[in-house]
Design a protein around this motif. Structure first.
Motif, short mmCIF file in Angstrom:
data_model
loop_
_atom_site.label_atom_id
_atom_site.label_comp_id
_atom_site.label_asym_id
_atom_site.label_seq_id
_atom_site.Cartn_x
_atom_site.Cartn_y
_atom_site.Cartn_z
N GLU A 74 16.21 -3.79 19.74
CA GLU A 74 16.67 -3.84 21.12
C GLU A 74 17.51 -5.09 21.34
OE1 GLU A 74 14.02 -3.14 24.35
OE2 GLU A 74 12.68 -1.93 23.11
N GLU A 75 18.54 -4.94 22.20
CA GLU A 75 19.39 -6.07 22.52
C GLU A 75 18.74 -6.89 23.63
OE1 GLU A 75 23.93 -6.93 23.98
OE2 GLU A 75 23.50 -5.17 22.75
N VAL A 76 18.66 -8.21 23.42
CA VAL A 76 18.07 -9.12 24.39
C VAL A 76 19.17 -10.04 24.92
CG1 VAL A 76 16.36 -10.95 24.76
CG2 VAL A 76 15.87 -9.09 23.17
N GLU A 77 19.37 -10.03 26.23
CA GLU A 77 20.37 -10.91 26.84
C GLU A 77 19.79 -12.32 26.99
OE1 GLU A 77 23.25 -9.16 29.90
OE2 GLU A 77 21.32 -8.16 30.29
N VAL A 78 20.69 -13.32 26.90
CA VAL A 78 20.28 -14.72 27.01
C VAL A 78 21.26 -15.45 27.92
CG1 VAL A 78 19.76 -16.85 25.76
CG2 VAL A 78 19.47 -14.66 24.62
N ALA A 79 20.73 -16.29 28.81
CA ALA A 79 21.54 -17.20 29.62
C ALA A 79 21.19 -18.61 29.16
CB ALA A 79 21.24 -17.04 31.10
N ASN A 80 22.17 -19.34 28.66
CA ASN A 80 21.97 -20.73 28.25
C ASN A 80 22.68 -21.63 29.24
OD1 ASN A 80 20.54 -20.37 25.69
ND2 ASN A 80 22.43 -19.43 25.00
N TYR A 93 15.72 -15.42 29.22
CA TYR A 93 15.85 -14.20 28.42
C TYR A 93 15.60 -12.94 29.24
CZ TYR A 93 15.47 -17.52 24.60
OH TYR A 93 15.67 -18.58 23.76
N GLY A 94 16.22 -11.84 28.80
CA GLY A 94 15.95 -10.52 29.36
C GLY A 94 16.35 -10.38 30.82
N GLU A 95 15.43 -9.87 31.62
CA GLU A 95 15.70 -9.61 33.04
C GLU A 95 16.06 -10.88 33.81
OE1 GLU A 95 12.11 -7.81 34.40
OE2 GLU A 95 12.47 -5.94 33.34
N PHE A 97 26.54 -16.82 28.51
CA PHE A 97 25.74 -15.61 28.30
C PHE A 97 26.00 -15.04 26.91
CE2 PHE A 97 26.59 -16.13 32.79
CZ PHE A 97 25.30 -16.06 33.32
N THR A 98 24.92 -14.74 26.21
CA THR A 98 25.00 -14.15 24.87
C THR A 98 23.89 -13.09 24.76
OG1 THR A 98 23.52 -15.81 23.91
CG2 THR A 98 25.88 -16.27 23.80
N SER A 99 23.77 -12.52 23.59
CA SER A 99 22.67 -11.60 23.33
C SER A 99 22.36 -11.60 21.85
CB SER A 99 23.01 -10.18 23.82
OG SER A 99 24.10 -9.67 23.09
N PHE A 100 21.19 -11.10 21.51
CA PHE A 100 20.79 -10.95 20.11
C PHE A 100 19.91 -9.71 20.01
CE2 PHE A 100 17.48 -13.51 22.02
CZ PHE A 100 16.30 -12.99 21.48
#
Length: 103
Positions: free
Chosen positions: A26-32, A51-53, A18-21
Motif C-alpha cells: 500500500e502507498e503511504v503518504e508523508v508530510a515532512n 503519515y497517512g490520513e 509531500f512524498t510517499s512510499f
C-alpha cells in the motif's frame, strides 16, 4: 516499547514537502516539515513527519504558521550519524485571534 509523548508549539520554517512510499503493498503518504522554537536568543529546529490520513492537515500550512504537534521523537543511525525526527500523532495550526474577537 513505551515512548514519551510530547506536545510542542513552534513556527513552521517553510511549506511542508509531500512524498510517499510503499509498505506492505500500500502507498503511504508523508508530510515532512520543520519547526523552529525560540528560547530567547537560542533556536531549536525540529524535523517532523506525519503519515497517512494526517497528511491532509499539512496541506493548508504556510511558512511562519504557529503549529501544535503531539507525538514522539524517533532516532536512527545512518552512516555513523544520528538523526532525530518527530513522529506526529496529531497536529493543527494555531489560529491567531482577530482584534474583534479579543474585545
Amino acid at each position: 516499547m513505551e515512548r514519551e509523548m510530547i506536545n510542542i508549539n513552534a513556527n513552521l520554517v517553510k511549506e511542508p514537502e509531500f512524498t510517499s512510499f510503499e509498505r506492505e503493498g500500500e502507498e503511504v503518504e508523508v508530510a515532512n516539515f520543520s519547526l523552529v522554537k525560540k528560547y530567547g536568543k537560542d533556536k531549536e529546529y525540529i524535523n517532523c513527519s506525519a503519515y497517512g490520513e494526517k497528511v491532509e492537515t499539512a496541506k493548508s500550512f504556510e511558512k511562519g504558521d504557529l503549529i501544535h504537534v503531539f507525538g514522539y521523537f524517533k532516532t536512527r543511525e545512518h552512516q555513523g550519524k544520528t538523526y532525530k525526527n518527530f513522529v506526529v500523532k496529531a497536529y493543527n495550526k494555531i489560529e491567531k485571534k482577530d482584534k474583534k474577537e479579543e474585545e
